[in-house]
Write a protein that holds these residues in place. Structure first.
Motif, PDB file in Angstrom:
ATOM      1  N   GLY A 130       0.848  -1.185   0.000  1.00 51.41           N
ATOM      2  CA  GLY A 130       0.000   0.000   0.000  1.00 51.41           C
ATOM      3  C   GLY A 130       0.884   1.236   0.000  1.00 51.41           C
ATOM      4  N   THR A 131       0.676   2.117   0.947  1.00 52.60           N
ATOM      5  CA  THR A 131       1.533   3.291   1.067  1.00 52.60           C
ATOM      6  C   THR A 131       2.965   2.846   1.366  1.00 52.60           C
ATOM      7  OG1 THR A 131      -0.368   4.511   1.910  1.00 52.60           O
ATOM      8  CG2 THR A 131       1.802   5.493   2.257  1.00 52.60           C
ATOM      9  N   GLY A 132       3.060   1.806   2.147  1.00 49.08           N
ATOM     10  CA  GLY A 132       4.359   1.163   2.373  1.00 49.08           C
ATOM     11  C   GLY A 132       4.188  -0.314   2.086  1.00 49.08           C
ATOM     12  N   GLY A 182       2.703   1.699  -3.384  1.00 48.73           N
ATOM     13  CA  GLY A 182       1.771   2.621  -4.029  1.00 48.73           C
ATOM     14  C   GLY A 182       2.390   3.944  -4.473  1.00 48.73           C
ATOM     15  N   PRO A 183       3.091   4.636  -3.583  1.00 48.87           N
ATOM     16  CA  PRO A 183       3.680   5.923  -3.999  1.00 48.87           C
ATOM     17  C   PRO A 183       4.704   5.780  -5.128  1.00 48.87           C
ATOM     18  CG  PRO A 183       3.532   5.770  -1.614  1.00 48.87           C
ATOM     19  CD  PRO A 183       3.185   4.413  -2.150  1.00 48.87           C
ATOM     20  N   GLY A 193      -3.119   5.574  -8.249  1.00 48.68           N
ATOM     21  CA  GLY A 193      -3.149   4.124  -8.469  1.00 48.68           C
ATOM     22  C   GLY A 193      -4.415   3.637  -9.157  1.00 48.68           C
ATOM     23  N   LYS A 194      -5.554   4.056  -8.656  1.00 46.79           N
ATOM     24  CA  LYS A 194      -6.815   3.509  -9.186  1.00 46.79           C
ATOM     25  C   LYS A 194      -7.122   4.017 -10.591  1.00 46.79           C
ATOM     26  CE  LYS A 194      -9.574   6.966  -6.705  1.00 46.79           C
ATOM     27  NZ  LYS A 194      -9.018   7.960  -7.673  1.00 46.79           N
ATOM     28  N   TRP A 203       2.675  -2.268 -14.790  1.00 49.97           N
ATOM     29  CA  TRP A 203       2.289  -3.449 -13.984  1.00 49.97           C
ATOM     30  C   TRP A 203       3.249  -4.619 -14.100  1.00 49.97           C
ATOM     31  CZ3 TRP A 203       0.196  -1.447 -10.263  1.00 49.97           C
ATOM     32  CH2 TRP A 203      -0.816  -0.474 -10.360  1.00 49.97           C
ATOM     33  N   GLY A 230      -3.494  -4.902   0.378  1.00 49.69           N
ATOM     34  CA  GLY A 230      -3.096  -3.491   0.305  1.00 49.69           C
ATOM     35  C   GLY A 230      -3.571  -2.868  -0.990  1.00 49.69           C
ATOM     36  N   GLY A 231      -3.582  -1.528  -0.999  1.00 51.91           N
ATOM     37  CA  GLY A 231      -4.148  -0.775  -2.118  1.00 51.91           C
ATOM     38  C   GLY A 231      -3.681  -1.224  -3.491  1.00 51.91           C
ATOM     39  N   VAL A 232      -2.381  -1.427  -3.643  1.00 54.09           N
ATOM     40  CA  VAL A 232      -1.846  -1.783  -4.966  1.00 54.09           C
ATOM     41  C   VAL A 232      -2.441  -3.100  -5.460  1.00 54.09           C
ATOM     42  CG1 VAL A 232       0.274  -2.421  -6.200  1.00 54.09           C
ATOM     43  CG2 VAL A 232       0.279  -0.451  -4.640  1.00 54.09           C
ATOM     44  N   ASN A 234      -5.329  -4.095  -5.269  1.00 55.94           N
ATOM     45  CA  ASN A 234      -6.642  -3.945  -5.909  1.00 55.94           C
ATOM     46  C   ASN A 234      -6.540  -4.176  -7.412  1.00 55.94           C
ATOM     47  OD1 ASN A 234      -8.224  -3.296  -3.634  1.00 55.94           O
ATOM     48  ND2 ASN A 234      -7.462  -1.181  -3.672  1.00 55.94           N
ATOM     49  N   GLN A 235      -5.360  -4.022  -7.929  1.00 52.58           N
ATOM     50  CA  GLN A 235      -5.123  -4.305  -9.349  1.00 52.58           C
ATOM     51  C   GLN A 235      -5.034  -5.821  -9.493  1.00 52.58           C
ATOM     52  OE1 GLN A 235      -4.688  -1.997 -11.909  1.00 52.58           O
ATOM     53  NE2 GLN A 235      -4.828  -0.113 -10.684  1.00 52.58           N
TER      54      GLN A 235
END
Ligand SMILES: Nc1ncnc2c1ncn2[C@@H]1O[C@H](COP(=O)(O)OP(=O)(O)O)[C@@H](O)[C@H]1O
Ligand SMILES: Nc1ncnc2c1ncn2[C@@H]1O[C@H](COP(=O)(O)OP(=O)(O)O)[C@@H](O)[C@H]1O
Ligand SMILES: [Zn+2]
Ligand SMILES: [Zn+2]
Lengths: 288, 288
Positions: A130-132, A182-183, A193-194, A203, A230-232, A234-235
């Protein structure tokens, strides 16, 4: 019996109550501002929602070793106000109940291990991108810690030929977090990201670094499962890409479970942490 | 009480007897030829030197998970005759005493952890850099295994810019063993390891890869000590080089013990394995 859980993140805290089976009955979300402000809201929550034990997973680095004078502290975080904060001591002085203290990723790893996607296997790793990037390791159904907790987001990997992206980690010219969190993805593409299309050329690069990390987790811990969240992540197209690269890198050196069962998304989605907190609260109660 | 130990290597087997404190009273060395021949010599040794329990550390890969049908076997080794050999079953059918079965590096790691250089700390890693690279991880004074044993010699690292040496690992274009084990050093220099001068330009390259591995071991396991042994580490000048590179790569991201106490040579020299075997025999006896 009612159990409590705290998932203490750098952006927000989640406090919840629930049952022994990890089922949540109530939850709130609190913005992470100063310890004074945020912890007052935490105290208020568990005063109005009395519980028998609380499981806490915190952002870090934190002191997880009971022999360490900084046990229970958030230690050297750059987050203003939170460095050297005695989180566990704060709770202990207010709530005279069993408390279980660990990292946010260990908490989530425990949730996935007990009632999530890894519930049928004893050894699993939960990694959030994610962020980290952070990871929690479950060994024989227990949280693994050494002298301190793992910092697997900062493992060193092979920089891909032609990838001259400047690492986004301020400590390391090459590490998983610096190249693929993510960053870093944001800076590589100039997009949120989204908003990055599923077929963006970024990717395969991100999948490659995550696959390398999975190889290193495999040769280090020989887990039954590697859970990526984590956020990333989501892909979703990343999963098959990571599995394919992983297979190519490991190259049959050792047997691993079928990859569709081995490198997997979380089973509990965004609830891994809170569910883990409830289950750790139960464990603390049992050992009290 | 007399304890036994076997250190089963791909070149030679060492069988020994000794005491609870890991002190060796007798030992022999047997060439590793065929299982029939080599194991007959092992059987003869422990028939003429009867012991109360035996600790066994074997070259691998081996089955270390009691739930695995191949538990106690040497599994997929390319060494002729030894693949799919039921090592533990062989001993069990001949000696009705407690046996402890693990990898050669776990055995050595246990020896160093109990009576060697890591005897005062609970978490340590023993890594040998010889013909191959292997590591044993001790966590809270116990041998760490996952679904199977670790294969840390094959972790992926950053290939140094300008290093176009073709990996000596037949599985991996980049891995610690392929780039930095004894045979890789031999091919890089065209010389036998012991004939390479201490100031040869190969050593900074080897030290770099080992340092990267130490970073990854640190962020993965957070050990109290990393012990480096094996033929290549006879080049003592590597230690300060590795520590310096390690510090540069970790770059203060997390606190580690003083490096002179953290990245260290073995305390028991070539006895780590046999000492570990005796101590594991004792553990098996206690748990029997
Ligand atoms: N759908 C998405 N695709 C790619 N990246 C995303 C997506 N959603 C969130 N992210 C990235 O994930 C990061 C946030 O991760 P997240 O796990 O949600 O929070 P945190 O790590 O802060 O707890 C951000 O860098 C964001 O850009
Ligand atoms: N003094 C030395 N300097 C460098 N390399 C050495 C030295 N001694 C042995 N080696 C190398 O170490 C390897 C053998 O490692 P060793 O640990 O003795 O055995 P093994 O790994 O087979 O059990 C060989 O590749 C050899 O070239
Ligand atoms: Zn980093
Ligand atoms: Zn390899």
């Amino acid at each position: 019996m009612l159990l409590g859980a705290i998932e203490a993140g750098g952006t927000k805290f989640v406090c919840a109550t629930g049952a022994e089976n990890g089922q949540v009955s109530d939850r709130i979300s609190i913005l992470t501002t100063t310890p004074a402000e945020t912890m007052t809201a935490v105290d208020d929550y568990f005063t109005t929602h009395p519980v028998d034990a609380i499981g806490i997973g915190s952002f870090g680095p934190i002191g997880v070793n009971p022999d360490d004078p900084k046990y229970g502290y958030i230690t050297t975080t750059p987050k203003p106000g939170w460095g050297d904060f005695d989180f566990l001591g704060h709770l202990k002085s207010r709530f005279n109940i069993p408390l279980y203290w660990t990292t946010d990723v260990n908490e989530a790893a425990y949730g996935e291990s007990m009632i999530g996607i890894a519930k049928d296997v004893p050894n699993s790793i939960y990694m959030t991108i994610g962020t980290g990037v952070g990871a929690g390791v479950i060994s024989q159904n227990h949280i693994f810690n050494g002298r301190t907790h793992t910092e697997l987001g900062h493992m060193r990997l092979n920089r891909l030929p032609g990838d001259d992206f400047k690492s986004n980690c301020s400590y390391h010219d090459i590490c998983l977090e610096g190249l693929a969190a993510g960053p870093a993805v944001g800076k590589r593409t100039g997009k949120a990201g989204k908003d990055i299309p599923v077929d963006d050329p970024v990717w395969p690069i991100i999948a490659d670094y995550i696959a390398q990390a999975c190889v290193n987790l495999t040769v280090a811990f020989a887990p039954d499962k590697i859970i990526l969240n984590g956020g990333v992540m989501n892909q979703r197209q990343l999963f098959p890409m990571i599995r394919e690269k992983f297979a190519a890198y490991l190259n049959g050196y050792e047997e691993v479970p079928p990859l569709d069962d081995y490198i997997v998304p979380a089973g509990l989605g965004n609830n891994s942490g809170i569910a883990g907190g409830l289950l750790l609260a139960q464990a603390a109660l049992k050992n009290a």
